[in-house]
Motif scaffolding. Sequence first.
Motif, PDB file in Angstrom:
ATOM      1  N   LEU A   1      45.675  41.145  39.084  1.00 26.44           N
ATOM      2  CA  LEU A   1      45.671  42.602  39.038  1.00 26.44           C
ATOM      3  C   LEU A   1      45.157  43.115  37.693  1.00 26.44           C
ATOM      4  N   GLU A   2      45.614  42.501  36.615  1.00 33.37           N
ATOM      5  CA  GLU A   2      45.228  42.973  35.287  1.00 33.37           C
ATOM      6  C   GLU A   2      43.710  42.918  35.089  1.00 33.37           C
ATOM      7  N   ASP A   3      43.080  41.861  35.610  1.00 27.83           N
ATOM      8  CA  ASP A   3      41.623  41.746  35.469  1.00 27.83           C
ATOM      9  C   ASP A   3      40.904  42.843  36.245  1.00 27.83           C
ATOM     10  N   LYS A   4      41.429  43.182  37.418  1.00 26.93           N
ATOM     11  CA  LYS A   4      40.817  44.242  38.214  1.00 26.93           C
ATOM     12  C   LYS A   4      40.932  45.599  37.498  1.00 26.93           C
ATOM     13  N   VAL A   5      42.096  45.854  36.897  1.00 28.93           N
ATOM     14  CA  VAL A   5      42.290  47.102  36.147  1.00 28.93           C
ATOM     15  C   VAL A   5      41.296  47.166  34.987  1.00 28.93           C
TER      16      VAL A   5
ATOM     17  N   GLN B   1      39.969  49.608  44.164  1.00 27.93           N
ATOM     18  CA  GLN B   1      39.610  48.451  43.342  1.00 27.93           C
ATOM     19  C   GLN B   1      40.771  47.472  43.182  1.00 27.93           C
ATOM     20  N   ILE B   2      42.000  47.986  43.147  1.00 35.65           N
ATOM     21  CA  ILE B   2      43.154  47.101  42.910  1.00 35.65           C
ATOM     22  C   ILE B   2      43.854  46.684  44.198  1.00 35.65           C
ATOM     23  N   SER B   3      43.303  47.072  45.340  1.00 37.11           N
ATOM     24  CA  SER B   3      44.011  46.860  46.608  1.00 37.11           C
ATOM     25  C   SER B   3      43.973  45.418  47.096  1.00 37.11           C
ATOM     26  N   HIS B   4      42.995  44.644  46.648  1.00 33.62           N
ATOM     27  CA  HIS B   4      42.824  43.313  47.239  1.00 33.62           C
ATOM     28  C   HIS B   4      42.736  42.252  46.154  1.00 33.62           C
TER      29      HIS B   4
END
Length: 254
Positions: free
Chosen positions: A242-246, A235-238
């Motif tokens: 970043l914070e929103d993806k987490v 999920q965080i690879s692309h």
Amino acid sequence: MKNKLTELLATKPSQLLNIFFTAGYPQIEDTNRILSALATAGVDLVEIGIPFSDPLADGPTIQESSKKALENGMSIERLLSQLEKQDLDLPVLLMGYLNPILQYGMKNFCKRCQEVGVDGLIIPDLPLQIYLNEFSGVFEEHSLSNIFLVTPQTSEQRIREIDRHSTGFIYAVSSASTTGSKNQFATATDYLKKLKDMQLETPILTGFNIKTQSDFKTACEYVDGAIIGSEFIRQISHGEPLEDKVKGYVQSIR
């Protein structure tokens, strides 16, 4: 033994969400960004992987993140230096393989872990007897819980021996495959029910192949919580931010 992990296990005995990520991935300075974002998102504890060139238990996703983190320049010392800048109420575990830790020096490693706020270690290739004979004293000296793994192939006698010597939780590997395989987590329920029926003293968290809210809820019907690694890393690879993806992924599980 008292640390943030044992306090958590004493005060919140169920529905525990543990997120795994690889230190220094996607970028070398992302470790603290991800840690802070996970704390804000409301996970219960965090497991940080120390990159290693031959991670036997890990599937392609975590292997690739480990390879990239090493290329980025991540090392044990770099990770410990990053963690010095954090001040979290969240229990933090480090997961790593024995050889790099022995090269660093087990006593020095445990001392540094305590200094930077690490609460426990998961070392998959550290045999129980060697831990008891050589390292249990230094773990206890530095208030570090040692997390043992059990698998569907582990005998009941061995599980009960691990239960007697555990100082945190037991990590129940849900299948004989590597992390992040295409196996369906639901196939692990018979095994988890067996563990539940053993009525062990030590809390149990299960990992491997947990990807969705449904997987998480199923796990928590049998054990005290679940560990998610490969799917979180995917999920965080692309892309950013970043914070929103987490936050988005943690909310999808909760």
